[in-house]
Design a protein around this motif. Structure first.
Motif: not given
Length: 290
Positions: A4-8, A169-174, A193-200
């Motif tokens: 949870t902390t990582i995602s935030g 696209y909105a699905e949780d990357v984590e 972080e990198d995966a979210e950036y790639n998707m967003m």
């Protein structure tokens, strides 16, 4: 650190990833910038990542290969720090761009190593330009029509596909990363972080939909049996994204293929089974330098 902390934290630090690394190098292919790394000496090896990923996924593999090979790793168009235009992202189009990179870098023939969806690009390149590929190695390949979920088929419908792409696209990357790994401890802050950036990043929905719509393996898979290159297939037994049955099928379809299965390993075999890199190096050494 909890997931949870990582995602935030990842949401907070997207700005850190907006700029490419200081030493990043790019080529102009079809009018678009594609990031690449070219290092080492010896017979050339191309590294192709999968969907939602980037060339960093090969960091450990790349470092070990450079002592004996010229290693070229790329951010496929639409991913990592490469451009994200609204274009065709089918395996055929991406393979054409890989070929363009080979031409620009003066590589006449190379071994090609690919992961997941990237394997479909590697196979297409081999089918269309067999004279340019010496050997193939594919990790956890995503290359068959029966691997595609129903969502992907519905996404081919105009209008409906756009709606579904937003949901995907909105699905949780984590959550997707958790499904990809057997060993959850390997999911790091930077990986999320990198995966979210790639998707967003810019046009993320457009790229996602184009990639999904481009996965029309029905015709492509009927040609796999014609590939003559020696092929090494590496697979995690606990891969719940690309099931081992697809690896068995691919090893049957490719006439010169060898399948090796790694225990307690999910979709990212190169990360969860570091020993697999030794096997890859052994396989690549069997080819004559080009």
């Amino acid at each position: 650190m909890s997931m949870t902390t990582i995602s935030g934290c990842a949401q907070h630090h997207h700005r850190l990833l907006r700029e490419p690394p200081t030493q990043a190098t790019f080529l102009q292919i079809e009018g678009h910038r594609i990031r690449y790394i070219d290092e080492g000496k010896g017979s050339p090896v191309f590294l192709i990542h999968g969907f939602g990923s980037s060339l960093e996924v090969w960091d450990d593999v790349r470092k070990q290969l450079t002592s004996t090979h010229r290693v070229i790793a790329i951010d496929l168009l639409g991913f990592g720090h490469s451009d994200r235009p609204r274009v065709d992202y089918s395996p055929q189009a991406q393979a054409r761009r890989v070929l363009g990179i080979m031409d620009r870098l003066g590589v006449k023939k190379a071994a090609v190593v690919a992961h997941s969806w990237g394997a479909s690009i590697a196979l297409m390149l081999t089918l269309e330009h067999p004279e340019r590929v010496s050997r193939l190695a594919v990790y956890n390949a995503w290359v068959y029509s029966d691997q595609l979920p129903a969502l992907f088929y519905w996404s081919r419908v105009k209008g409906l596909g756009e709606v579904l792409a937003w949901l995907f696209y909105a699905e949780d990357v984590e959550k997707r990363l958790e499904q990809s790994f057997f060993n959850q401890d390997l999911i790091t802050f930077k990986m999320v972080e990198d995966a979210e950036y790639n998707m967003m990043r810019d046009h993320g929905v457009d790229v996602t939909l184009a990639v999904v719509r481009g996965q029309r393996f029905e015709t492509l898979e009927t040609r796999y049996h014609t590939i003559k290159q020696p092929t090494f297939i590496l697979w995690g037994r606990e891969d719940h994204i690309s099931l081992l049955s697809a690896g068995v099928r691919l090893s049957d379809d490719l006439p010169h293929a060898h399948l090796k299965v790694f225990e307690r390993c999910g979709h990212f075999t190169m990360l969860e089974a570091p020993r697999s890199t030794h096997d890859l190096i052994t396989f690549l050494a069997q080819g004559a330098p080009s």
